[in-house]
Design a protein around this motif. Sequence first.
Motif, PDB file in Angstrom:
ATOM      1  N   GLY A  86       0.678  -1.273  -0.129  1.00 39.09           N
ATOM      2  CA  GLY A  86       0.001   0.096  -0.003  1.00 39.09           C
ATOM      3  C   GLY A  86       0.934   1.139   0.000  1.00 39.09           C
ATOM      4  O   GLY A  86       0.314   2.465   0.540  1.00 39.09           O
ATOM      5  N   LEU A  87       1.826   1.206  -0.557  1.00 34.97           N
ATOM      6  CA  LEU A  87       2.820   2.523  -0.784  1.00 34.97           C
ATOM      7  C   LEU A  87       2.367   3.218  -1.658  1.00 34.97           C
ATOM      8  O   LEU A  87       1.471   3.056  -2.582  1.00 34.97           O
ATOM      9  N   GLY A  88       2.677   4.641  -1.651  1.00 38.30           N
ATOM     10  CA  GLY A  88       1.923   5.690  -2.605  1.00 38.30           C
ATOM     11  C   GLY A  88       2.692   5.535  -3.850  1.00 38.30           C
ATOM     12  O   GLY A  88       3.444   5.007  -4.595  1.00 38.30           O
ATOM     13  N   ARG A  89       3.187   6.877  -4.191  1.00 37.70           N
ATOM     14  CA  ARG A  89       3.711   7.292  -5.534  1.00 37.70           C
ATOM     15  C   ARG A  89       5.075   6.619  -5.602  1.00 37.70           C
ATOM     16  O   ARG A  89       5.911   6.460  -4.676  1.00 37.70           O
ATOM     17  N   ILE A  90       5.425   6.552  -6.997  1.00 38.47           N
ATOM     18  CA  ILE A  90       6.851   6.179  -7.132  1.00 38.47           C
ATOM     19  C   ILE A  90       7.380   6.975  -8.429  1.00 38.47           C
ATOM     20  O   ILE A  90       6.498   7.396  -9.357  1.00 38.47           O
ATOM     21  N   VAL A  91       8.514   7.574  -8.246  1.00 41.77           N
ATOM     22  CA  VAL A  91       9.072   8.671  -9.285  1.00 41.77           C
ATOM     23  C   VAL A  91      10.408   7.715  -9.643  1.00 41.77           C
ATOM     24  O   VAL A  91      11.354   7.276  -8.827  1.00 41.77           O
ATOM     25  N   TYR A  92      10.643   7.562 -10.962  1.00 38.89           N
ATOM     26  CA  TYR A  92      11.742   6.611 -11.309  1.00 38.89           C
ATOM     27  C   TYR A  92      12.830   7.622 -12.399  1.00 38.89           C
ATOM     28  O   TYR A  92      12.019   8.517 -13.193  1.00 38.89           O
ATOM     29  N   ALA A  93      13.880   7.267 -12.421  1.00 39.38           N
ATOM     30  CA  ALA A  93      14.809   7.984 -13.222  1.00 39.38           C
ATOM     31  C   ALA A  93      14.915   7.419 -14.631  1.00 39.38           C
ATOM     32  O   ALA A  93      15.042   8.230 -15.521  1.00 39.38           O
ATOM     33  N   SER A  94      14.751   6.097 -14.605  1.00 36.36           N
ATOM     34  CA  SER A  94      14.835   5.602 -16.165  1.00 36.36           C
ATOM     35  C   SER A  94      13.779   4.233 -15.944  1.00 36.36           C
ATOM     36  O   SER A  94      13.318   3.857 -15.018  1.00 36.36           O
ATOM     37  N   SER A  95      13.244   4.265 -17.122  1.00 32.61           N
ATOM     38  CA  SER A  95      12.014   3.162 -17.456  1.00 32.61           C
ATOM     39  C   SER A  95      12.406   1.613 -17.744  1.00 32.61           C
ATOM     40  O   SER A  95      13.577   1.375 -18.158  1.00 32.61           O
ATOM     41  N   THR A  96      11.485   0.879 -17.484  1.00 34.55           N
ATOM     42  CA  THR A  96      11.474  -0.605 -17.831  1.00 34.55           C
ATOM     43  C   THR A  96      11.746  -0.495 -19.383  1.00 34.55           C
ATOM     44  O   THR A  96      12.690  -1.378 -19.837  1.00 34.55           O
ATOM     45  N   GLN A  97      11.093   0.285 -20.251  1.00 37.32           N
ATOM     46  CA  GLN A  97      11.255   0.198 -21.503  1.00 37.32           C
ATOM     47  C   GLN A  97      12.417   0.563 -22.006  1.00 37.32           C
ATOM     48  O   GLN A  97      13.210  -0.032 -22.932  1.00 37.32           O
ATOM     49  N   GLN A  98      13.254   1.359 -21.357  1.00 38.97           N
ATOM     50  CA  GLN A  98      14.564   2.031 -21.632  1.00 38.97           C
ATOM     51  C   GLN A  98      15.410   0.809 -21.361  1.00 38.97           C
ATOM     52  O   GLN A  98      16.176   0.620 -22.188  1.00 38.97           O
ATOM     53  N   LEU A  99      15.399   0.427 -20.383  1.00 42.51           N
ATOM     54  CA  LEU A  99      16.316  -0.928 -20.037  1.00 42.51           C
ATOM     55  C   LEU A  99      16.201  -1.956 -20.901  1.00 42.51           C
ATOM     56  O   LEU A  99      17.123  -2.508 -21.602  1.00 42.51           O
ATOM     57  N   VAL A 100      15.039  -2.189 -21.498  1.00 37.86           N
ATOM     58  CA  VAL A 100      14.686  -3.234 -22.336  1.00 37.86           C
ATOM     59  C   VAL A 100      15.514  -2.961 -23.673  1.00 37.86           C
ATOM     60  O   VAL A 100      15.935  -3.682 -24.392  1.00 37.86           O
ATOM     61  N   SER A 101      15.184  -1.631 -24.030  1.00 44.55           N
ATOM     62  CA  SER A 101      15.829  -1.293 -25.391  1.00 44.55           C
ATOM     63  C   SER A 101      17.352  -1.239 -25.174  1.00 44.55           C
ATOM     64  O   SER A 101      18.118  -1.668 -26.348  1.00 44.55           O
ATOM     65  N   TRP A 102      17.714  -0.770 -24.231  1.00 44.60           N
ATOM     66  CA  TRP A 102      19.604  -0.890 -23.992  1.00 44.60           C
ATOM     67  C   TRP A 102      19.992  -2.415 -24.005  1.00 44.60           C
ATOM     68  O   TRP A 102      20.917  -2.459 -24.906  1.00 44.60           O
ATOM     69  N   HIS A 103      19.090  -3.231 -23.468  1.00 43.69           N
ATOM     70  CA  HIS A 103      19.563  -4.392 -23.656  1.00 43.69           C
ATOM     71  C   HIS A 103      19.573  -5.285 -24.918  1.00 43.69           C
ATOM     72  O   HIS A 103      20.384  -5.501 -25.394  1.00 43.69           O
ATOM     73  N   ALA A 104      18.535  -4.660 -25.643  1.00 49.49           N
ATOM     74  CA  ALA A 104      18.508  -5.079 -26.956  1.00 49.49           C
ATOM     75  C   ALA A 104      19.457  -4.580 -28.041  1.00 49.49           C
ATOM     76  O   ALA A 104      19.984  -5.195 -28.779  1.00 49.49           O
ATOM     77  N   GLU A 105      19.618  -3.390 -27.746  1.00 46.43           N
ATOM     78  CA  GLU A 105      20.968  -2.754 -28.277  1.00 46.43           C
ATOM     79  C   GLU A 105      22.253  -3.308 -28.137  1.00 46.43           C
ATOM     80  O   GLU A 105      23.104  -3.192 -29.359  1.00 46.43           O
ATOM     81  N   TRP A 106      22.349  -3.741 -26.989  1.00 48.91           N
ATOM     82  CA  TRP A 106      23.917  -4.363 -26.796  1.00 48.91           C
ATOM     83  C   TRP A 106      23.681  -6.011 -27.071  1.00 48.91           C
ATOM     84  O   TRP A 106      24.730  -6.514 -26.592  1.00 48.91           O
ATOM     85  N   GLY A 107      22.542  -6.331 -27.320  1.00 43.60           N
ATOM     86  CA  GLY A 107      22.461  -7.863 -27.559  1.00 43.60           C
ATOM     87  C   GLY A 107      22.568  -8.711 -26.287  1.00 43.60           C
ATOM     88  O   GLY A 107      22.888  -9.837 -26.311  1.00 43.60           O
ATOM     89  N   ILE A 108      22.031  -8.064 -25.479  1.00 39.12           N
ATOM     90  CA  ILE A 108      21.736  -9.057 -23.878  1.00 39.12           C
ATOM     91  C   ILE A 108      20.283  -9.520 -23.865  1.00 39.12           C
ATOM     92  O   ILE A 108      19.280  -9.078 -24.342  1.00 39.12           O
ATOM     93  N   ALA A 109      20.258 -10.941 -23.661  1.00 38.37           N
ATOM     94  CA  ALA A 109      19.104 -11.751 -23.439  1.00 38.37           C
ATOM     95  C   ALA A 109      18.105 -11.168 -22.491  1.00 38.37           C
ATOM     96  O   ALA A 109      18.627 -10.686 -21.647  1.00 38.37           O
ATOM     97  N   PRO A 110      16.587 -11.055 -22.593  1.00 38.78           N
ATOM     98  CA  PRO A 110      15.985 -10.729 -21.839  1.00 38.78           C
ATOM     99  C   PRO A 110      15.936 -11.685 -20.457  1.00 38.78           C
ATOM    100  O   PRO A 110      16.335 -12.679 -20.618  1.00 38.78           O
ATOM    101  N   GLY A 111      15.531 -10.894 -19.224  1.00 35.93           N
ATOM    102  CA  GLY A 111      15.451 -11.724 -17.991  1.00 35.93           C
ATOM    103  C   GLY A 111      14.661 -12.760 -18.087  1.00 35.93           C
ATOM    104  O   GLY A 111      13.492 -12.648 -18.970  1.00 35.93           O
ATOM    105  N   PRO A 112      14.073 -13.340 -17.212  1.00 30.09           N
ATOM    106  CA  PRO A 112      13.196 -14.456 -16.879  1.00 30.09           C
ATOM    107  C   PRO A 112      11.911 -13.987 -16.368  1.00 30.09           C
ATOM    108  O   PRO A 112      10.847 -14.806 -16.399  1.00 30.09           O
ATOM    109  N   VAL A 113      11.789 -12.560 -16.218  1.00 35.59           N
ATOM    110  CA  VAL A 113      10.261 -12.065 -15.817  1.00 35.59           C
ATOM    111  C   VAL A 113      10.027 -11.003 -16.823  1.00 35.59           C
ATOM    112  O   VAL A 113      10.753 -10.388 -17.205  1.00 35.59           O
TER     113      VAL A 113
END
Length: 159
Positions: free
Chosen positions: A94-121
């Motif tokens: 039941g925590l409130g607001r979340i503020v993040y510096a980088s998104s999941t979508q960004q991380l996924v795109s960085w990994h794709a750019e670098w040829g890193i396989a996706p994680g298990p989740v």
Amino acid sequence: MMTDRDYLEACVSLAREALAAGDEPFGSILVSDEGEQLVADRNRVAGGDQTQHPEFAIARWAAQFLSPDQRRRATVYTSGEHCAMCSAAHAWVGLGRIVYASSTQQLVSWHAEWGIAPGPVAPLPITAVAPGIDVAGPDPELSLIVKDLHRQLHGIPAP
């Protein structure tokens, strides 16, 4: 009083600390509605337990030490958007607001750019797992710093 950006910069510093310690570069801070930093942590997965994310630790800490009302009014700041596991923990506690510096979508795109396989989740955004959570992010400038930390983690040469 610190701003959202100040807390995000502190989270990126925690991510740097995690990387320097041999961990994945993630850092998070829980802040009360009065602007008091309650707890801060960084990734601790280097020992092999992939559940040792700072956002998950914050959710567990909040469940133990804060009332439901205090949790609802608190904000979690983080260098990277919560994964599905951490998003679920955040919502269940039941925590409130979340503020993040980088998104999941960004991380996924960085990994794709670098040829890193996706994680298990599945790389889901917070709102796909916990649709009632108020979220803000990414930060265009800080996300570039986070990208560089992940580049270093994976031994990718600097451009």
